[in-house]
Structures are given as C-alpha cells and as structure tokens.
Design an enzyme around this catalytic site. Structure first.
Site, PDB file in Angstrom:
ATOM      1  CG  PHE A 113      -0.502   0.636   2.428  1.00 44.70           C
ATOM      2  CD1 PHE A 113       0.089  -0.109   3.425  1.00 44.70           C
ATOM      3  CD2 PHE A 113      -0.642   2.005   2.619  1.00 44.70           C
ATOM      4  CE1 PHE A 113       0.535   0.493   4.589  1.00 44.70           C
ATOM      5  CE2 PHE A 113      -0.207   2.611   3.790  1.00 44.70           C
ATOM      6  CZ  PHE A 113       0.395   1.853   4.760  1.00 44.70           C
ATOM      7  CE  LYS A 114       5.081   1.486   4.593  1.00 45.62           C
ATOM      8  NZ  LYS A 114       4.304   0.320   4.966  1.00 45.62           N
ATOM      9  CG  ASP A 115       3.779   0.664  -4.589  1.00 45.97           C
ATOM     10  OD1 ASP A 115       4.934   1.077  -4.405  1.00 45.97           O
ATOM     11  OD2 ASP A 115       3.514  -0.520  -4.882  1.00 45.97           O
TER      12      ASP A 115
END
Ligand SMILES: *Cc1c(COP(=O)(O)O)cnc(C)c1O
Length: 465
Positions: A113-115
């Site tokens: 999810f960091k993307d």
C-alpha cells in the site's frame, strides 16, 4: 482558502504545502498537521460512488494543495502517478461476506500500500524541485518494503537521486530484486555489510552532519511526511462512498507507524461518515494496550509474520495525540518527553474516552494470522497476505463492536509473502506479471562496508552537484 500546517509541538513555524512536503519533521521535533480540515458534504461524498479514483482524488486533494499546485497540474500529476497501477479502480473493493469488504491497496508497482502515497509523492517532489530549479538526494535505510516503494516512486524523476541502504543479507529475494532490478540512472541500491540497524545508523549520522545535509540537500521519504498521509486519505472517501452509500462504515486498519489509520481519521475529519476505526496489531500490541488503558509503554520489538507492523513506537500517533490534547503543543511535548525519559506516558481518562469514541483495537499473533489466512481461503477462496490477515482477524475479534458494513484494508499482495502463504494453505500465490517481468532484469547494486565514509565516497561519485 489556503490550508496551512502547524507542528504538534507548537513551536516550529507554520508552513504551506510546499514547505511541509519538502521538510518532513518540524524543527521543534513535532509533526505537521493541517490547521483546519476542509469539509465535504454527505451529498458530495455520496456522489463519489460513481466517480473514478482520479476524479475523487482530485476533489479530495484540491483544497489541501491549491494554490501551491494549481488544479490543472494536480490533475496531470495524479494521472502520471496512478498510471503505474494495474487495476483500473486503483484500490478495488472485494466482498468477503454480507457485512465485510476488503479494500485492496496493493496494485501498485511494489505490491504494497505504500505505493499509493509514494507514487504521488515522487511526482510532487519533482514538481516542487523543478519550480525552484533545485535538486535533492533522498537517502533511506530499509529492511525491505519502504525502500522498494521509494525506488519505484523516484526512479527517473528529474533532480532527485535516491540512495537506499539495505543489509546485504536482509531482504527476501523479491524485496531485493524490487530494489536492484530497477534500471534508472538516479537509483542507487546499496548493500551494506551489516544489519538494518547499521544501515539506519549511517543514514541518521548523515542527517545529523550539517555539512553533508547541506552539500547534498539530503531528504527522507519516511512515513511522517504529510503528503503521504494526504494521498492515503483518498481511498477512505472512495471506499466509504462505494460501500456505505451515505451510511457510516467501520474501517479495520493493519497498523505499524499509525500513518494509514491516521489518514482514515483525517478523512473522517473531512466528513467521511465513520462508525469506528479499528487498529489491528500483530504481537507488537503496544497500540492495542494503549486503547485499552491509556498507557503507552513500549516493551521490545518481536519479529512476526507481518514484518511491516513490527514496531515499538508509532511515530504518526503524535498527530492523534495532538487532538487528544486539544491541540496544545506544550502538552504533547510533555507527554513525548515522558516517553523519552521514562519510556512511557499515560493520558487522562477523559482523553482515553475521547479516543475510544472513535477508535478501538485488537491484536492477532502469528498463530491467529495463519488461521485467518486458512479460514478466509476456505470460506471464500480469497488469499490474504499476513498483514491483511491481522486486520481481518481483528475485525472478527471486534465483531460486536463494529457496526456494519466493515471494510478491512488489504495492505500487501500475498505474492510478497509466498512462504507464509504456503505454510498456511499449501498454495503458492501467483506473482503479478509486471513484477515477474522486473525479476528477470539484471540486478544493479553496490556492496559497501558499514561506514559513513564509504557511503559518502560512493555518493560523491554518483551525484553531480
Ligand atoms: C507499512 C505497512 C503497514 C503499516 O502501516 P502504517 O501506516 O505504518 O501503520 C502495514 N502493512 C504493510 C504491508 C505495510 O507495508
């Protein structure tokens, strides 16, 4: 009306969006938060049900970023940032049963999810640097996930060099290749002959060296960056509109540094109808204990099957603490000093009561994580990664406390954790094609001894100032 940002410790100067984006930590040691939250009406949020992700992102981010980024530019930056996502919905929803949805945040280039935030941050960094004719050097230490997301976001961005230090023997094959197979001149993956702590110590020492900081315009892309929180607020609007359709929803968020769940809180502050926000932790249950007792007390980090949640102190928690202290920076500073000097702080019963109006918490150890992956696979054929499984486990523990509908966040693709998935269900999850293709490319990395001199020497050879 322009939104300005203030520090949670009350002493640093107020900044605008450009300032908070490029600054990170406030000069008084605090974190920047918006002085006010723009309000979205129920009708506006309901209408997002039929919008694309990019339309909603533009609408949510606009009041926060204009006039620093005019609307036409924001629109283009959003299009560029999310062109790397493989699902047309960007963050699609999957229904698990009649009351429970999963919000998939792992369709970006590094499958975590960091993307979602990092891809946008990369473009906005470049935008602000180009405006001022400036350049910067991003340096970070990673045990795996954050480094690859930073590299994927900054590869090919003009006026930015990125150096990511990782322990030579640390990351898994897939994690290492996500850093070393990226073919861009401005990306420098560095294997350090040492541990993650050695990598982090070098990065800290470089930041603490005024000469180096200025010479290279050093910058970090860590999870306290306001823009990362802001970018993450968007999918809470999207999910609440699509699932709740005007009715309040509960979110369950697998939590480490408290960044993702603080974004949920921010969305709620802007008007998203929320019944409850549930913090899900693994065996590192400091936050679960806090929300039950009001006592924040670290007791050592344990390694688990959900490594991105193996934390002691959740740095973004200070942003919530600021509101629990009625936005009094001196009170926040006193509590954070207690934590530093006495290794704990305690909030008053009324503050805990305020927190519990909105938040609840539960934790799942490795055994329950594995069992949840098994159970969900048996019930619906859906494969959860271990972080997402901690969330679903928490949602089941908290079932009576969480009004329908419940949305659990799926933070990583199961293919990132093949060993755990095989152990749980005997199946090897398929690696998505764009990542499989990356794995075939030649690796580019440099092995360096664990000294600041070696890293600086390397940096001076690679960066043209
Ligand atoms: C970073 C991360 C988390 C924790 O998110 P925070 O914003 O730090 O609370 C959870 N799961 C995965 C897969 C992550 O990469």
């Amino acid at each position: 009306m322009t939104i300005f940002y203030q520090s949670t410790r009350g002493k640093a100067p107020e900044l605008d969006l450009r300032g908070v984006t490029l600054t990170g930590l406030a000069s008084d040691g605090g974190l920047y938060v918006p002085k006010n939250w723009p309000e979205f009406s129920v009708a506006e949020i309901l209408a997002m049900k039929d919008q694309t992700y990019l339309q909603t992102a533009l609408q949510v981010l606009k009041p926060f970023v204009t006039p620093a980024i005019p609307e036409v530019d924001l629109k283009r930056l959003l299009q560029q940032a999310y062109a790397t996502f493989t699902d047309p919905a960007i963050t699609p929803l999957k229904q698990l049963d009649d009351r429970h949805w999963v919000l998939e945040l792992f369709h970006g280039p590094t499958l975590a999810f960091k993307d979602v935030a990092m891809q946008l941050l990369g473009h906005i960094f470049e935008y602000f640097l180009n405006q001022g004719g400036e350049r910067m050097t991003v340096i970070g230490a990673t045990s795996g996930d954050t480094g690859s997301a930073a590299i994927a976001a900054l590869a090919g961005r003009r006026n930015i060099d990125v150096f990511i230090l990782y322990p030579n023997k640390g990351p898994s094959d897939i994690q290492r290749k996500q850093m070393t197979c990226v073919d861009a001149q401005n990306v420098h993956a560095v294997a350090i002959e040492g541990s993650f702590d050695d990598c982090q110590a070098i990065v800290k020492a470089m930041f603490n060296d005024e000469r180096l900081r200025t010479k290279y315009s050093l910058s970090a892309v860590n999870s306290i960056n306001w823009l990362r929180i802001l970018a993450q607020m968007v999918y809470y609007f999207v999910a609440a509109a699509k699932v709740g359709a005007g009715k309040p929803v509960s979110f369950v968020v697998p939590t480490g540094n408290f960044g993702n769940i603080y974004a949920a809180y921010g969305a709620m502050k802007c008007g998203v109808p929320v019944s409850k926000l549930a913090v899900a932790s693994n065996r590192n249950d400091i936050l679960t204990r806090f929300f039950n007792s009001g006592l924040m007390k670290p007791d050592g980090v344990h390694s688990t099957l959900s490594p991105s949640m193996d934390i002691q102190i959740s740095s973004n928690f200070e942003r919530l603490l600021f509101d629990l202290c009625q936005r009094n920076g001196a009170k926040v500073e006193a509590l954070m000093n207690d934590l530093k000097n006495e290794n704990e702080f305690k909030v008053a019963p009324v503050q805990l009561g305020d927190a519990r109006q909105i938040f609840t918490a539960a934790c799942a150890d490795d055994a329950l994580t594995l069992k949840t992956i098994q159970d969900v696979y048996a019930e619906s054929g859906y494969i959860l990664d271990p972080h997402s499984a901690v969330g679903v486990a928490a949602s089941r523990i908290l079932e009576r406390e969480l009004p329908d509908p419940v949305i659990s966040l799926a933070c990583a693709h199961p293919a990132k954790f093949p060993d755990t998935i095989r152990r749980a269900i005997g199946v090897t999850p398929e690696v998505p094609p764009q990542v499989a293709a990356l794995m075939q490319k030649p690796e580019r990395t440099t092995l360096l001894p664990a000294t600041i001199q070696a890293v600086e020497q390397f940096m001076s050879e690679r960066v043209s100032l």
